[in-house]
Write a protein that holds these residues in place. Sequence first.
Motif, PDB file in Angstrom:
ATOM      1  N   GLY A 142     -13.636 -15.773   2.672  1.00 51.73           N
ATOM      2  CA  GLY A 142     -12.516 -14.866   2.483  1.00 51.73           C
ATOM      3  C   GLY A 142     -12.738 -13.570   3.243  1.00 51.73           C
ATOM      4  N   LEU A 143     -11.680 -12.831   3.428  1.00 50.39           N
ATOM      5  CA  LEU A 143     -11.736 -11.508   4.061  1.00 50.39           C
ATOM      6  C   LEU A 143     -11.090 -10.525   3.104  1.00 50.39           C
ATOM      7  CD1 LEU A 143     -12.323  -9.838   6.707  1.00 50.39           C
ATOM      8  CD2 LEU A 143      -9.909 -10.183   7.239  1.00 50.39           C
ATOM      9  N   ILE A 144     -11.848  -9.507   2.717  1.00 53.25           N
ATOM     10  CA  ILE A 144     -11.314  -8.534   1.765  1.00 53.25           C
ATOM     11  C   ILE A 144     -11.226  -7.161   2.413  1.00 53.25           C
ATOM     12  CG2 ILE A 144     -13.611  -8.156   0.761  1.00 53.25           C
ATOM     13  CD1 ILE A 144     -12.160  -7.580  -1.893  1.00 53.25           C
ATOM     14  N   ASN A 145     -10.052  -6.555   2.281  1.00 52.94           N
ATOM     15  CA  ASN A 145      -9.810  -5.205   2.796  1.00 52.94           C
ATOM     16  C   ASN A 145      -9.392  -4.327   1.625  1.00 52.94           C
ATOM     17  OD1 ASN A 145      -9.901  -6.475   5.434  1.00 52.94           O
ATOM     18  ND2 ASN A 145      -7.773  -7.073   5.077  1.00 52.94           N
ATOM     19  N   THR A 146      -9.938  -3.128   1.571  1.00 54.15           N
ATOM     20  CA  THR A 146      -9.489  -2.177   0.565  1.00 54.15           C
ATOM     21  C   THR A 146      -8.797  -1.013   1.260  1.00 54.15           C
ATOM     22  OG1 THR A 146     -11.558  -0.903   0.518  1.00 54.15           O
ATOM     23  CG2 THR A 146     -11.383  -2.794  -0.967  1.00 54.15           C
ATOM     24  N   TYR A 147      -7.857  -0.417   0.553  1.00 55.08           N
ATOM     25  CA  TYR A 147      -7.074   0.709   1.062  1.00 55.08           C
ATOM     26  C   TYR A 147      -7.127   1.795   0.000  1.00 55.08           C
ATOM     27  CZ  TYR A 147      -5.382  -3.095   3.965  1.00 55.08           C
ATOM     28  OH  TYR A 147      -5.325  -4.172   4.823  1.00 55.08           O
ATOM     29  N   SER A 148      -7.541   2.996   0.383  1.00 57.23           N
ATOM     30  CA  SER A 148      -7.750   4.061  -0.604  1.00 57.23           C
ATOM     31  C   SER A 148      -6.964   5.308  -0.229  1.00 57.23           C
ATOM     32  CB  SER A 148      -9.244   4.396  -0.721  1.00 57.23           C
ATOM     33  OG  SER A 148      -9.764   4.818   0.521  1.00 57.23           O
ATOM     34  N   GLY A 156     -10.439   1.557   3.300  1.00 56.54           N
ATOM     35  CA  GLY A 156     -11.682   1.972   2.667  1.00 56.54           C
ATOM     36  C   GLY A 156     -12.855   1.114   3.061  1.00 56.54           C
ATOM     37  N   SER A 157     -12.619  -0.186   3.239  1.00 55.53           N
ATOM     38  CA  SER A 157     -13.686  -1.107   3.619  1.00 55.53           C
ATOM     39  C   SER A 157     -13.072  -2.401   4.129  1.00 55.53           C
ATOM     40  CB  SER A 157     -14.608  -1.403   2.423  1.00 55.53           C
ATOM     41  OG  SER A 157     -13.885  -2.051   1.394  1.00 55.53           O
ATOM     42  N   ILE A 158     -13.844  -3.105   4.948  1.00 53.49           N
ATOM     43  CA  ILE A 158     -13.466  -4.419   5.459  1.00 53.49           C
ATOM     44  C   ILE A 158     -14.701  -5.302   5.339  1.00 53.49           C
ATOM     45  CG2 ILE A 158     -12.501  -5.734   7.393  1.00 53.49           C
ATOM     46  CD1 ILE A 158     -11.711  -3.043   8.665  1.00 53.49           C
ATOM     47  N   GLU A 214      -3.393   5.091  -9.043  1.00 49.94           N
ATOM     48  CA  GLU A 214      -4.377   4.152  -8.512  1.00 49.94           C
ATOM     49  C   GLU A 214      -5.069   4.784  -7.309  1.00 49.94           C
ATOM     50  OE1 GLU A 214      -5.562   1.263  -9.458  1.00 49.94           O
ATOM     51  OE2 GLU A 214      -4.288   1.122 -11.241  1.00 49.94           O
ATOM     52  N   LEU A 215      -6.383   4.659  -7.273  1.00 46.20           N
ATOM     53  CA  LEU A 215      -7.166   5.238  -6.192  1.00 46.20           C
ATOM     54  C   LEU A 215      -7.228   4.311  -4.975  1.00 46.20           C
ATOM     55  CD1 LEU A 215     -10.168   6.603  -8.291  1.00 46.20           C
ATOM     56  CD2 LEU A 215      -8.055   7.790  -7.633  1.00 46.20           C
ATOM     57  N   GLN A 216      -7.101   3.018  -5.210  1.00 47.99           N
ATOM     58  CA  GLN A 216      -7.150   2.068  -4.105  1.00 47.99           C
ATOM     59  C   GLN A 216      -6.565   0.733  -4.542  1.00 47.99           C
ATOM     60  OE1 GLN A 216     -11.518   2.000  -3.539  1.00 47.99           O
ATOM     61  NE2 GLN A 216     -11.441  -0.147  -4.129  1.00 47.99           N
ATOM     62  N   ALA A 230       0.833  -1.210   0.000  1.00 45.19           N
ATOM     63  CA  ALA A 230       0.000   0.000   0.000  1.00 45.19           C
ATOM     64  C   ALA A 230       0.866   1.259   0.000  1.00 45.19           C
ATOM     65  CB  ALA A 230      -0.944  -0.009   1.199  1.00 45.19           C
ATOM     66  N   ASN A 231       1.950   1.235   0.756  1.00 43.54           N
ATOM     67  CA  ASN A 231       2.869   2.377   0.768  1.00 43.54           C
ATOM     68  C   ASN A 231       3.384   2.669  -0.641  1.00 43.54           C
ATOM     69  OD1 ASN A 231       2.644   2.685   3.535  1.00 43.54           O
ATOM     70  ND2 ASN A 231       4.615   1.749   4.014  1.00 43.54           N
ATOM     71  N   ALA A 232       3.793   1.622  -1.332  1.00 43.51           N
ATOM     72  CA  ALA A 232       4.401   1.802  -2.652  1.00 43.51           C
ATOM     73  C   ALA A 232       3.398   2.290  -3.687  1.00 43.51           C
ATOM     74  CB  ALA A 232       5.025   0.480  -3.104  1.00 43.51           C
ATOM     75  N   VAL A 233       2.168   1.769  -3.635  1.00 44.10           N
ATOM     76  CA  VAL A 233       1.177   2.093  -4.667  1.00 44.10           C
ATOM     77  C   VAL A 233       0.448   3.403  -4.379  1.00 44.10           C
ATOM     78  CG1 VAL A 233      -0.943   1.305  -5.806  1.00 44.10           C
ATOM     79  CG2 VAL A 233       0.864  -0.337  -5.258  1.00 44.10           C
TER      80      VAL A 233
END
Length: 211
Positions: A197-203, A94-96, A125-127, A80-83
Amino acid sequence: ETGSVVEALRRDGAVVVKELAESSLVEIIRAELRPQFDAYGLKTRSDFNGARTLRCSTSLLSSAPSAASLIDHDMVVGVANAVLLPHCATYQVGSISGIEILPGQPDQALHRDDSLYPIENAGMELQIGAMWALDDFTAENGGTRVVLGSHRFLRSWHLPGVSDWESAVMSSGSLLFYMGSTWHGGGSNQSNAPRMGLINTYSLGWLRQES
């Protein structure tokens, strides 16, 4: 290792890192999510979410606190840091969401997660998304379908050519990274067991959170 993951993610729009989470942690998270799925999982049913897919997101960390170890996993933070950090002072979760696809669920419509943001800046990239396999993901049980290279598609209001998808086949504890602009969707579960599954988004920090 993080550098090679970021390189593959930028090149292909998605990448799997195998068996990143300890099996003991995965089992704890599965047990913590189970009551949420059973009590609230079907309340999110829709044509998009699916009639045979359980979802839980509201106050997820309150009921599944062990999932925090995945949300701030060193590998996830590094990617996430790099992108994201080249385009913001800080980014955010953004969401879990916990997702369990039950037997008989058809394919989810392919989509891109960043479609809720009406922005298109080349190279930004936004997220990103991080899908953790809490069961083995197979082509038969609904492993996430990904259109590799589709993060390069220009945003459009019609469906582009997304028929050339691949299933993210990965063992429990593995992680699928994908760009918010990458076309993807849950697969059909043609097996006799659910897959969780568990999905996490980072924005980017200057965007609103999804949930």
